[in-house]
Design a protein around this motif. Structure first.
Motif, PDB file in Angstrom:
ATOM      1  N   ALA A  67     -13.063  14.997   5.407  1.00 10.57           N
ATOM      2  CA  ALA A  67     -11.953  15.144   6.376  1.00 10.57           C
ATOM      3  C   ALA A  67     -12.120  14.964   7.663  1.00 10.57           C
ATOM      4  CB  ALA A  67     -11.347  16.499   6.033  1.00 10.57           C
ATOM      5  N   MET A  68     -13.381  15.310   7.948  1.00 11.99           N
ATOM      6  CA  MET A  68     -14.015  15.050   9.422  1.00 11.99           C
ATOM      7  C   MET A  68     -14.272  13.764   9.831  1.00 11.99           C
ATOM      8  SD  MET A  68     -16.919  18.046   9.845  1.00 11.99           S
ATOM      9  CE  MET A  68     -16.815  18.104  11.691  1.00 11.99           C
ATOM     10  N   ARG A  69     -14.397  12.927   8.857  1.00 11.29           N
ATOM     11  CA  ARG A  69     -14.633  11.338   9.017  1.00 11.29           C
ATOM     12  C   ARG A  69     -13.203  10.646   9.312  1.00 11.29           C
ATOM     13  NH1 ARG A  69     -18.579  12.676   4.847  1.00 11.29           N
ATOM     14  NH2 ARG A  69     -20.597  11.810   5.507  1.00 11.29           N
ATOM     15  N   ASP A  70     -12.289  11.203   8.412  1.00  7.63           N
ATOM     16  CA  ASP A  70     -10.766  10.784   8.576  1.00  7.63           C
ATOM     17  C   ASP A  70     -10.208  11.093   9.649  1.00  7.63           C
ATOM     18  OD1 ASP A  70     -11.632   9.604   6.120  1.00  7.63           O
ATOM     19  OD2 ASP A  70     -10.318  11.179   4.831  1.00  7.63           O
ATOM     20  N   GLY A  71     -10.613  12.306  10.405  1.00  2.48           N
ATOM     21  CA  GLY A  71      -9.858  12.885  11.298  1.00  2.48           C
ATOM     22  C   GLY A  71     -10.445  11.777  12.596  1.00  2.48           C
ATOM     23  N   SER A  72     -11.654  11.784  12.524  1.00  3.51           N
ATOM     24  CA  SER A  72     -12.393  10.911  13.834  1.00  3.51           C
ATOM     25  C   SER A  72     -11.883   9.478  13.958  1.00  3.51           C
ATOM     26  CB  SER A  72     -13.677  10.933  13.738  1.00  3.51           C
ATOM     27  OG  SER A  72     -14.565  10.217  14.718  1.00  3.51           O
ATOM     28  N   THR A  73     -11.773   8.976  12.428  1.00  3.24           N
ATOM     29  CA  THR A  73     -11.095   7.509  12.437  1.00  3.24           C
ATOM     30  C   THR A  73      -9.763   7.428  13.002  1.00  3.24           C
ATOM     31  OG1 THR A  73     -12.569   7.157  10.592  1.00  3.24           O
ATOM     32  CG2 THR A  73     -10.911   5.724  11.139  1.00  3.24           C
ATOM     33  N   ALA A  74      -8.778   8.611  12.638  1.00  2.00           N
ATOM     34  CA  ALA A  74      -7.465   8.594  12.891  1.00  2.00           C
ATOM     35  C   ALA A  74      -7.204   8.598  14.600  1.00  2.00           C
ATOM     36  CB  ALA A  74      -6.651   9.709  12.323  1.00  2.00           C
ATOM     37  N   MET A  75      -8.234   9.322  15.106  1.00  2.00           N
ATOM     38  CA  MET A  75      -8.236   9.712  16.430  1.00  2.00           C
ATOM     39  C   MET A  75      -8.781   8.257  17.222  1.00  2.00           C
ATOM     40  SD  MET A  75      -6.937  12.643  17.283  1.00  2.00           S
ATOM     41  CE  MET A  75      -7.395  12.775  18.812  1.00  2.00           C
ATOM     42  N   GLY A  76      -8.810   7.250  16.518  1.00  2.70           N
ATOM     43  CA  GLY A  76      -9.367   5.850  17.334  1.00  2.70           C
ATOM     44  C   GLY A  76     -10.772   5.753  17.365  1.00  2.70           C
ATOM     45  N   ALA A  77     -11.709   6.705  16.901  1.00  2.00           N
ATOM     46  CA  ALA A  77     -13.110   6.522  17.044  1.00  2.00           C
ATOM     47  C   ALA A  77     -13.658   5.309  16.222  1.00  2.00           C
ATOM     48  CB  ALA A  77     -13.715   7.925  16.783  1.00  2.00           C
ATOM     49  N   THR A  78     -14.762   4.796  16.677  1.00  2.00           N
ATOM     50  CA  THR A  78     -15.256   3.552  16.035  1.00  2.00           C
ATOM     51  C   THR A  78     -16.227   4.365  15.008  1.00  2.00           C
ATOM     52  OG1 THR A  78     -17.263   3.406  17.411  1.00  2.00           O
ATOM     53  CG2 THR A  78     -15.120   2.159  17.703  1.00  2.00           C
ATOM     54  N   LYS A  79     -16.865   3.462  13.799  1.00  2.00           N
ATOM     55  CA  LYS A  79     -17.785   4.113  13.211  1.00  2.00           C
ATOM     56  C   LYS A  79     -19.013   4.755  13.561  1.00  2.00           C
ATOM     57  CE  LYS A  79     -19.399   4.451   8.979  1.00  2.00           C
ATOM     58  NZ  LYS A  79     -19.054   5.031   7.858  1.00  2.00           N
ATOM     59  N   SER A  80     -19.503   4.035  14.676  1.00  2.00           N
ATOM     60  CA  SER A  80     -20.708   4.595  15.389  1.00  2.00           C
ATOM     61  C   SER A  80     -20.516   5.989  16.018  1.00  2.00           C
ATOM     62  CB  SER A  80     -21.284   3.471  16.070  1.00  2.00           C
ATOM     63  OG  SER A  80     -20.611   3.044  17.452  1.00  2.00           O
ATOM     64  N   GLU A  81     -19.340   5.987  16.709  1.00  2.00           N
ATOM     65  CA  GLU A  81     -18.944   7.110  17.496  1.00  2.00           C
ATOM     66  C   GLU A  81     -18.527   8.450  16.437  1.00  2.00           C
ATOM     67  OE1 GLU A  81     -16.540   5.354  21.428  1.00  2.00           O
ATOM     68  OE2 GLU A  81     -15.478   5.827  19.418  1.00  2.00           O
ATOM     69  N   THR A  82     -18.216   8.044  15.451  1.00  2.00           N
ATOM     70  CA  THR A  82     -17.854   8.875  14.430  1.00  2.00           C
ATOM     71  C   THR A  82     -19.279   9.713  13.795  1.00  2.00           C
ATOM     72  OG1 THR A  82     -15.727   7.953  13.579  1.00  2.00           O
ATOM     73  CG2 THR A  82     -16.913   9.489  12.118  1.00  2.00           C
ATOM     74  N   VAL A  83     -20.162   8.838  13.588  1.00  2.00           N
ATOM     75  CA  VAL A  83     -21.502   9.046  13.204  1.00  2.00           C
ATOM     76  C   VAL A  83     -22.095  10.029  14.107  1.00  2.00           C
ATOM     77  CG1 VAL A  83     -23.924   8.456  12.679  1.00  2.00           C
ATOM     78  CG2 VAL A  83     -21.778   7.208  11.677  1.00  2.00           C
TER      79      VAL A  83
END
Length: 474
Positions: free
Chosen positions: A355-371
């Motif tokens: 859910a934290m990965r999906d939420g970050s991606t939904a906010m427009g963050a890139t893969k590296s930013e999410t990590v």
């Protein structure tokens, strides 16, 4: 018959009792009289077996533990000559008596000696003790069997009793572990106090010269010794820092790649290969460091020194280079602790909720930013735990340092110079026949106490970090 034979008899008897009690319960279960068992037949067998084995084995263990010392004291009480000896002389005499007894008694040439007579008496007492121990253990086992086998009925709460005994057994194991830890700590503290009675604690903590060799005569050089532990603790920290600088980035980045970027096939191949490094004996790492990495570091240092001489760079020109160096030990130790950081970091990163990965991606963050901005902070408590385990492993390592960094207690910031660590010096001080009342031997306990306190402080700091971020992300 030996102790092993007696132990085997108790175990075989326990198995027989288990089978008999289980069969008795099964007969109740198969009758047509409407008897209802409170527990499964196996629990009746376990209950009878436990009451047969546990008291007998406790008597066996306690008797075996006290037997030698008690028998020795009885023997000493029969000879006035032995009672007149001081503590150290009596210890030597008892050792000789035990050796003579172990060889079957004294030779005819030594029959007139006190130790020879004592050895014969010791053998007689040990034989009598074994007979008493055998009869006591078997009698207790028989009483335990009779107490349970003849008293169990279909209404006996066998399952409850077995589970309660299991809880007590687990509690006893936990208590033993705690008492063992407490015993280790107190033994180290008490011996360290004896050391600090002879060497001021300020000299130990703030002294910069370590030379524990005590001369036999007062007119010899170094007769008083030097016990400044600063070079040892600095060497331990220095090598650990080098190792962590190697293993930290490699382990963490590898864990992030395997958890977030690698395919399942790649992950299933790479992770086991990297974790194999954790199973390699440290002495193998030590050989690798001494034969391969050490000479490479020495050649690299000589190359830098030649450059410094040619370019007239004073720092590089005066560089001290040694085959045994902190850099060589730190590099190899870093390779050794990579799997610890990798495995734990990978597990905690993979455990971060999707859910934290999906939420970050939904906010427009890139893969590296999410990590780096979501997943790594969320997994930070586990990552800190992995780093702590790696640091503790590095601080406690002995063979790599002994073979790659040497035993010279140098207070230096040059990674290409030889240094030593606390664990290496402990091994050096306790190697061979030592007198545990000498200041040289007691120094090993003081070093062990310092190492224990250092590790404890690291645990406290890590626990504070873990609690802080756990409250933030849970």
């Amino acid at each position: 018959m030996s102790d092993l034979d007696l132990f085997s008899i108790v175990i075989v008897s326990t198995l027989i009792v288990f089978f008999l009690a289980q069969q008795k319960a099964k007969k109740w279960q198969m009758t047509d009289s409407g008897i209802t068992l409170h527990s499964l037949p196996g629990y009746y067998g376990y209950l009878s077996a436990l009451w047969t084995a546990i008291p007998a084995l406790l008597i066996f263990a306690a008797w075996s533990f006290l037997e030698v010392n008690a028998t020795s004291m009885l023997v000493v009480g029969q000879f006035a000559e032995l009672q007149a000896l001081d503590k150290s002389s009596l210890s030597l005499a008892l050792n000789e008596i035990h050796l003579l007894a172990g060889s079957g008694g004294a030779s005819s040439a030594a029959d007139a000696s006190i130790n020879a007579q004592a050895a014969v008496l010791y053998l007689q007492y040990m034989d009598d003790s074994f007979l008493l121990k055998t009869s006591s253990v078997l009698a207790i086992a028989a009483l335990g069997f009779a107490f349970t086998y003849w008293r169990i009925t279909p209404a006996t709460r066998a399952r409850n009793s077995v589970e309660q005994l299991t809880i007590y057994a687990l509690l006893a194991c936990a208590t033993i572990a705690i008492l063992t830890t407490v015993g280790i700590v107190f033994s180290v503290i008490l011996e360290s106090i004896e050391f600090f009675k002879q060497i001021p604690i300020t000299d130990f903590l703030f002294g910069t010269h370590w030379s524990p060799q005590i001369a036999i005569r007062e007119d010899q050089a170094g007769s008083s010794g030097a016990f400044g532990a600063v070079p040892l603790f600095w060497g331990t920290i220095f090598i650990s820092i080098i190792a962590l600088m190697i293993a930290g980035p490699l382990g963490l980045i590898s864990a992030i790649y395997l958890a977030e970027y690698a395919d399942k096939k790649v992950r299933s191949v790479i992770k086991p290969i990297l974790e194999v490094l954790a199973g390699i004996p440290t002495v193998v790492y030590g050989f690798f460091a001494a034969i391969t990495i050490g000479p490479l570091v020495r050649d690299f240092g000589n190359y830098l020194r030649d450059i410094g001489v040619n370019l007239d760079i004073e720092i590089m020109a005066n560089l001290t280079v040694s085959t045994e160096s902190a850099l060589a030990a730190g590099l190899v130790m870093g390779m050794m602790i990579v799997p610890f950081i990798l495995s734990l970091s990978d597990d905690v990163i993979s455990a971060v909720p999707d859910a934290m990965r999906d939420g970050s991606t939904a906010m427009g963050a890139t893969k590296s930013e999410t990590v780096w901005k979501v997943i790594v902070p969320a997994a930070l408590p586990g990552i800190v735990g992995g780093f702590l385990l790696a640091i503790s492993r590095a601080i406690g390592e002995t063979m790599i340092v002994l073979m790659a960094a040497g035993v010279a207690a140098n207070l230096t910031a040059n990674p290409m110079d030889a240094v030593t660590t606390v664990t290496t010096q402990i091994v050096t001080l306790l190697t061979g026949d030592q007198e545990f009342d000498s200041v040289k031997t007691l120094a090993a306990f003081a070093l062990g106490l310092g190492l224990f306190i250092t590790t404890l402080l690291l645990n406290i700091i890590a626990l504070h970090v873990v609690r802080k971020y756990r409250e933030q992300y849970e």
